[in-house]
Every structure is written in structure tokens, then in C-alpha cells.
Design a protein around this motif. Sequence first.
Motif, PDB file in Angstrom:
ATOM      1  N   VAL A 175     102.195  29.605 -43.740  1.00 25.52           N
ATOM      2  CA  VAL A 175     102.975  28.366 -43.715  1.00 25.52           C
ATOM      3  C   VAL A 175     101.834  27.217 -43.964  1.00 25.52           C
ATOM      4  CG1 VAL A 175     103.834  26.603 -41.965  1.00 25.52           C
ATOM      5  CG2 VAL A 175     104.442  29.073 -41.853  1.00 25.52           C
ATOM      6  N   LEU A 176     102.349  26.150 -44.894  1.00 25.63           N
ATOM      7  CA  LEU A 176     101.671  25.095 -45.168  1.00 25.63           C
ATOM      8  C   LEU A 176     102.426  23.802 -44.762  1.00 25.63           C
ATOM      9  CD1 LEU A 176      99.310  23.578 -46.617  1.00 25.63           C
ATOM     10  CD2 LEU A 176     100.749  23.718 -48.647  1.00 25.63           C
ATOM     11  N   VAL A 177     101.742  23.145 -44.143  1.00 21.64           N
ATOM     12  CA  VAL A 177     102.845  21.762 -43.570  1.00 21.64           C
ATOM     13  C   VAL A 177     102.219  20.476 -44.265  1.00 21.64           C
ATOM     14  CG1 VAL A 177     103.660  20.363 -41.544  1.00 21.64           C
ATOM     15  CG2 VAL A 177     103.264  22.791 -41.255  1.00 21.64           C
ATOM     16  N   GLY A 178     103.043  19.756 -45.153  1.00 19.20           N
ATOM     17  CA  GLY A 178     102.386  18.490 -45.540  1.00 19.20           C
ATOM     18  C   GLY A 178     103.138  18.452 -46.938  1.00 19.20           C
ATOM     19  N   GLY A 179     103.250  17.272 -47.321  1.00 17.83           N
ATOM     20  CA  GLY A 179     104.082  17.039 -48.870  1.00 17.83           C
ATOM     21  C   GLY A 179     103.371  16.340 -49.965  1.00 17.83           C
ATOM     22  N   GLY A 180     102.103  16.080 -49.625  1.00 13.84           N
ATOM     23  CA  GLY A 180     101.162  15.214 -50.700  1.00 13.84           C
ATOM     24  C   GLY A 180     100.320  16.081 -51.319  1.00 13.84           C
ATOM     25  N   GLU A 181      99.366  15.076 -51.620  1.00 15.00           N
ATOM     26  CA  GLU A 181      98.121  15.583 -52.888  1.00 15.00           C
ATOM     27  C   GLU A 181      97.368  16.659 -51.855  1.00 15.00           C
ATOM     28  OE1 GLU A 181      97.754  15.004 -55.802  1.00 15.00           O
ATOM     29  OE2 GLU A 181      99.131  13.584 -56.017  1.00 15.00           O
ATOM     30  N   ALA A 182      97.050  16.481 -50.759  1.00 14.95           N
ATOM     31  CA  ALA A 182      96.389  17.542 -50.003  1.00 14.95           C
ATOM     32  C   ALA A 182      96.795  18.872 -49.786  1.00 14.95           C
ATOM     33  CB  ALA A 182      95.952  17.048 -48.460  1.00 14.95           C
ATOM     34  N   ALA A 183      98.200  18.877 -49.723  1.00 12.10           N
ATOM     35  CA  ALA A 183      99.171  20.160 -49.708  1.00 12.10           C
ATOM     36  C   ALA A 183      99.046  21.162 -51.009  1.00 12.10           C
ATOM     37  CB  ALA A 183     100.443  20.028 -49.220  1.00 12.10           C
ATOM     38  N   LEU A 184      99.156  20.179 -52.193  1.00 11.36           N
ATOM     39  CA  LEU A 184      99.219  20.707 -53.378  1.00 11.36           C
ATOM     40  C   LEU A 184      97.747  21.134 -53.646  1.00 11.36           C
ATOM     41  CD1 LEU A 184     101.130  17.789 -55.386  1.00 11.36           C
ATOM     42  CD2 LEU A 184     101.675  20.193 -55.003  1.00 11.36           C
ATOM     43  N   ALA A 185      96.813  20.561 -53.315  1.00  6.92           N
ATOM     44  CA  ALA A 185      95.513  21.083 -53.443  1.00  6.92           C
ATOM     45  C   ALA A 185      95.144  22.353 -52.982  1.00  6.92           C
ATOM     46  CB  ALA A 185      94.238  20.088 -53.055  1.00  6.92           C
ATOM     47  N   LYS A 186      95.644  22.418 -51.569  1.00  5.73           N
ATOM     48  CA  LYS A 186      95.519  23.870 -50.794  1.00  5.73           C
ATOM     49  C   LYS A 186      96.739  24.895 -51.346  1.00  5.73           C
ATOM     50  CE  LYS A 186      93.547  24.163 -47.750  1.00  5.73           C
ATOM     51  NZ  LYS A 186      92.036  24.636 -47.501  1.00  5.73           N
ATOM     52  N   LEU A 187      97.715  24.331 -52.005  1.00  8.28           N
ATOM     53  CA  LEU A 187      98.561  25.267 -52.715  1.00  8.28           C
ATOM     54  C   LEU A 187      97.863  26.005 -53.905  1.00  8.28           C
ATOM     55  CD1 LEU A 187     102.138  23.799 -52.403  1.00  8.28           C
ATOM     56  CD2 LEU A 187     101.388  26.207 -51.674  1.00  8.28           C
ATOM     57  N   ARG A 188      97.153  25.148 -54.644  1.00  2.00           N
ATOM     58  CA  ARG A 188      96.450  25.811 -55.816  1.00  2.00           C
ATOM     59  C   ARG A 188      95.808  27.171 -55.567  1.00  2.00           C
ATOM     60  NH1 ARG A 188      95.975  20.257 -57.413  1.00  2.00           N
ATOM     61  NH2 ARG A 188      94.065  19.957 -56.441  1.00  2.00           N
ATOM     62  N   LEU A 189      95.155  27.420 -54.336  1.00  2.00           N
ATOM     63  CA  LEU A 189      94.437  28.394 -53.894  1.00  2.00           C
ATOM     64  C   LEU A 189      95.375  29.446 -53.406  1.00  2.00           C
ATOM     65  CD1 LEU A 189      92.050  29.848 -53.561  1.00  2.00           C
ATOM     66  CD2 LEU A 189      91.882  28.659 -51.267  1.00  2.00           C
ATOM     67  N   LEU A 190      96.422  28.903 -52.506  1.00  2.00           N
ATOM     68  CA  LEU A 190      97.126  29.832 -51.911  1.00  2.00           C
ATOM     69  C   LEU A 190      98.186  30.474 -52.700  1.00  2.00           C
ATOM     70  CD1 LEU A 190      97.969  27.819 -48.645  1.00  2.00           C
ATOM     71  CD2 LEU A 190      96.464  29.782 -48.927  1.00  2.00           C
ATOM     72  N   THR A 191      98.815  29.973 -53.791  1.00  7.05           N
ATOM     73  CA  THR A 191      99.688  30.441 -54.853  1.00  7.05           C
ATOM     74  C   THR A 191      98.869  31.648 -55.458  1.00  7.05           C
ATOM     75  OG1 THR A 191      99.361  28.557 -56.087  1.00  7.05           O
ATOM     76  CG2 THR A 191     101.142  28.721 -54.824  1.00  7.05           C
TER      77      THR A 191
END
Length: 465
Positions: A16-32
Amino acid sequence: MQHFPIFLSVKDQTIVLVGGGEAALAKLRLLTKTEARIVVYATEPHADLVRLDAEGKIKLVNREFDYGDARGARRVYAATEDELIDARIVAIAHDDGVLANVVDNLALSDFITPAIVDRDPVTVAIGTEGAAPVLARAIKADLEERLPSNLGMLARLGKAFRHAADALPMGRKRRDFWADYYFNEGPHVAARGEDAVNDTLGALLDKHIMSGEEAGRVDLVGAGPGDPELLTLKARKALDKADVVIYDRLVAPEILELARREAIMINAGKEGFGASTAQDDINAMIVEHALDGHHVVRLKAGDPTVFGRLDEEIEAIEAAGIAYAIVPGITAASAAVAQIGQSLTKRERNASVRLLTGHDMKGFCDHDWRTLARDGEVAAIYMGKRAARFVQGRLLMHGASPETPVTIIENASRADSRVIATTLGELEPTMTTADLKGPAITFYGLAPRHAAKAIQSISRKEASQ
């Protein structure tokens, strides 16, 4: 170490990732990049989050994260960039028994995500426990440059071939096959594609199956004075290959950490005038493990050829018909004299230097004291703590000046090293007063360069008065 590194299985698990901005996108680059199911909670999602949801790479939930939402998840990441909201997310995760990470907030996080070098399936994780993220990024950049882009392909094909490699016995023989593949043959043919690599694997396996059992061997390795950076490249390679490491008491723990993780580590320490492993027992251990087909590293502090009982061990090895090699190390005298900014020899001062031991199995050692007592002579005295009064008396008896400089270096080259400058006339009680705990080397005829300058300055001042 506050954070224990692990690789967590996340295939088909929910993150689960909570957040909709740049910090969330940065973390998604790894999680995806993982095979996990990614669920993102965001009330005002970035357009890229909407796109990722449409592509099926994440599941976007357009509302606030609430109690019960973490149930069944593997991990929760908070990336709202609002400390109060992130703290609430952590509390919700904990209520469901799930560990949480808050982006850029070590205090609130149950775990940290390291910097990662991705050569799937080879993954290198770099962590600094939040102390130095810039350093972690620099290490990552260095590794990215060093690790070839086709390393992942070699690892993937190697993994598929593991069942075939089971034809080789466990241990050194199988390890040698994989080392040959990853470091010799594989990289040479990787550019030609997967078929070439697969052909190479088959040919290598046949070669190693036909080669028969390899005999054991012994490397007699110098570990240097203690600073891991003074370990030679050849010594480092021997530790990488060792099946068994038989080490001395004075070998630094940081150097023992460099041995192969699967190696059997045997402490064969000796202590002057204290409990020791008998030399005959050490010889027997070396021979026994080598005859079992193991690669044995006999790891000695300093240089094995200097007061290291090397000949006794070589004689036992040769008598058993075992192959061996000597890997020299930096001896304590070399490291210590560099530490005090001096040279062991100097033109028009001394054309020779003596390496002496303070005692042997029979007691204190006698030397050519008359020659050593002459002006300008230099000696490095090993194992001289208990022999200090004996050495002092012998030199003074044979005419050495009480003002002859003497320097004692404890734990040469190590972080806890001490340098004690004195004179022959004050060697004792200086040695006793110093209460040395670690190994020490004593230089007769040498002062630390900074101390020598201070003495000269004082002398000039006194002369002017």
C-alpha cells in the motif's frame, strides 16, 4: 546496526502506498519494478498515477487511507509529505499489524528502503541508516558503472541451469564451476546472446565434471598490521576463495569480516605468556582440512615471513604433500614507521635496520647488543612489552646513550593506535606506565618526526636564553 538488511518476498503480495504527489511517484518508480500488487490511496492523484492505474500497473483508490485498509498488506508506504497525515497512516498500519515506512522520515519508519542497483535478478542494496543518503547515491552510481548491463542475463540463465549443475558435488567443485561461468567464460560470450551463453554453460559443466576432484591447498596469508585498507589484493582474493580460515589472535575483526561467509573460521590465537593454541595443533589443523580437499587460508597478522613460525607450518604442509603459496603482508614495522613519519633507513645515518623479537619460547632473546648500541643504529623490536627492561639494560650496559630516541607504537595503523615517544633511559618505566593493551612495536633509534621537531624547537629556545 539498527536496520537488519533482508530481501522481502513480495510476489503476488499487496503493498500500500498513500500519497498522490511527487514523493509518491518517486517511490512508485521502485515499487512498480516488483511483482507485488500496488494499491495507491490518494484524494488528489497526480495525472501519472491515473495513467498507471489505467495501464493496470497500480490500483488507484481515490479517497483517504483509513482503518482496515492495510489489512492483508505486506508493507505500507506513507508519502503524503505531511508529517501529521503520515503519522496517522503509520498508526493505521500498526493497528492492522503491518510495518510502515514514511518517505524521508526515519523516526516514524519501521523499515527503510535502500538505494538499489538493479540488474534483475541481481540486486545490490545500499543503506546508510539515513545517516548519509548522498553517500549511498554515490556508491550506487559507482556500482552502476562497474556492473555490466548483461549481468542480469548471466544470472537469469545461470539460475535456469542450476538443476543441471547439481551433477557436481556441493562445495568447492560446484563453486569453481560457477566462478568459471560468471567471471571467465560467461562475460566473454554474453554479447553474442542467450544461445551462446547456454552453449557455454553446457560445455563448462562437461569440463568440470571430467576434471575430477581437486586436491586441497593452503595459502599462508599476511593480514597486515590491522588496517583493512593495507590488506593486499592477493590476500583479499584468497579470503574470497577460502573454505577454511585459521587465524591468529592479532588479526583485526574487520579483516575477518572479509572472508567468504560460508568459510569455517577457526581461532588459533597465540598470546605471549598466556593461553595459546600449540603450534603442533595448528599444523595438524592446517593439514587435516587441506587433506579433506579444502582451500585453507592460514591468516597471520602482519607478514607471515616475519616472526610468524612460517617454516614450521610449511614443513608440516610439505610432509603431507599439500600444495601451498605464501601471500606476504605489510609487517608491523613498515606500518608503524610510516605512522610516525620516519624511514627505517636513512643515508649517512644507518645503512641497515634490525628486526628483533623481545622474547622466544625460552625467554628473553639475546642479540648483538654491542653493535646495536652504536650511534645511528635502528631496530624494530617485536613482542617487546615484557622485555623492555631487559632490552634497556643490555643496551645501556654496552654503551648506548640514555638519550637515544625510542618510540612505542601500540596497534599500529588501527583507529585506536597510540604513539609514545621516550628515550632509552626512560623506556622503563614508560612502558609499564603506558599500560599497553594491544600489540606494540618498539623503535630503537627513531623518534616521531613531529616529536623530533618539537624537541629541536625547545633546544633552540633554551639556547637563545
